[in-house]
Design an enzyme around this catalytic site. Structure first.
Site, mmCIF file in Angstrom:
data_model
loop_
_atom_site.group_PDB
_atom_site.id
_atom_site.type_symbol
_atom_site.label_atom_id
_atom_site.label_comp_id
_atom_site.label_asym_id
_atom_site.label_seq_id
_atom_site.Cartn_x
_atom_site.Cartn_y
_atom_site.Cartn_z
ATOM 1 N N SER A 53 0.833 -1.201 0.000
ATOM 2 C CA SER A 53 0.000 0.000 0.000
ATOM 3 C C SER A 53 0.863 1.244 0.000
ATOM 4 O O SER A 53 1.986 1.226 0.528
ATOM 5 C CB SER A 53 -0.875 0.017 1.254
ATOM 6 O OG SER A 53 -1.477 1.291 1.419
ATOM 7 N N TYR A 90 -1.454 -0.825 10.241
ATOM 8 C CA TYR A 90 -1.622 -1.197 8.827
ATOM 9 C C TYR A 90 -0.383 -0.837 8.023
ATOM 10 O O TYR A 90 0.126 -1.639 7.242
ATOM 11 C CB TYR A 90 -2.854 -0.481 8.271
ATOM 12 C CG TYR A 90 -3.100 -0.707 6.789
ATOM 13 C CD1 TYR A 90 -3.562 -1.935 6.329
ATOM 14 C CD2 TYR A 90 -2.884 0.309 5.862
ATOM 15 C CE1 TYR A 90 -3.812 -2.147 4.966
ATOM 16 C CE2 TYR A 90 -3.122 0.107 4.507
ATOM 17 C CZ TYR A 90 -3.584 -1.124 4.066
ATOM 18 O OH TYR A 90 -3.826 -1.332 2.725
#
Length: 253
Positions: A144, A159
């Site tokens: 990401s 995350y």
């Protein structure tokens, strides 16, 4: 060598609007047979049926909890019996969390790493030996932009840390397995319109987010699926250990 005698495994491809399902369709359109692993077995089977019907390839959907080694073992045993050998693996399954660091619990932190990192390990560890034995493999990790820029999009610290771990995993694995005919790359999407981000892409928040994207739009699942499919081609054998940004220029480094 043709991909039509090989299977591509995609984890977490059950979701109707997700990157995983779009990737399953795009790989199938390129000739790959497809195996979809998802926690939700009904969704996995539904996606496989859709892929087979639309693309005329073999496709199978299997319920699998990637955080559990036995579940992974059992799911992949189904493929051993019914599908051509695995030639590509897309580690797409993941979970996000926006919880601020000062509020995150140890349990939530562990869950983020269990799905995003340990889950990818469980599946890759089971599939990579066969690829190495056959002398061909394409592994793609879905990281990401949060891992690269330090959050600030949707994911919090947990995350971002888990997705950054996937980048280190990608690079070291590429180095180790390159001599065996495997390439290992990562794709780092930015703002993509999926079920995860859907709710956030509304009104003022959307205007604010798009203002920081040079191409002036959010990404769609096809933007990411096309790139993953490109990296899985036989002809992409000299690309490995790389991280590909798909973020419309939102993060340029």
């Amino acid at each position: 060598m043709s991909v039509s005698d090989k299977t591509a495994v995609i984890t977490g491809a059950g979701s109707k609007r997700g990157i995983g399902r779009a990737t399953a369709h795009t790989l199938a359109a390129a000739g790959w047979n497809v195996a979809i692993l998802d926690l939700d077995e009904t969704s996995a089977k539904d996606a496989a049926h859709e892929v087979a019907e639309r693309n005329g390839v073999q496709a199978v959907g299997v319920g699998c909890d990637i955080t559990d080694e036995t579940s992974v073992q059992n799911a992949l045993a189904v493929l051993d019996d019914s599908m051509p050998p695995v030639g590509a693996l897309v580690n797409n399954a993941g979970i996000t969390s926006p919880t601020p660091f000062l509020e995150v619990t140890g349990e939530e932190w562990d869950r983020l790493f269990a799905v995003n990192v340990r889950g990818a390990f469980n599946v890759t560890r089971r599939i990579a030996p066969g690829m190495a034995e056959r002398g061909f493999g394409r592994i793609v990790f879905l990281s990401s932009v949060s891992a690269e820029r330090g959050g600030g999009v949707f994911g919090g610290v947990g995350y971002s840390a888990a997705k950054a771990a996937e980048l280190g995993f990608t690079r070291a694995l590429a180095r180790e397995l390159g001599p065996r005919g495997l390439t290992v790359n990562a794709v780092a999407p930015g703002l993509i319109d999926t079920d995860i981000t859907g709710g956030a892409l509304e009104g003022e928040r959307k205007t604010q987010l798009l203002a920081g994207i040079p191409v002036g739009r959010n990404g769609n699942v096809a933007d990411v699926a096309d790139l993953i499919t490109y990296l899985c081609r036989e002809e992409s054998g000299y690309i490995t250990g790389a991280t590909y940004d798909v973020n419309g220029g939102a993060h340029i480094h």
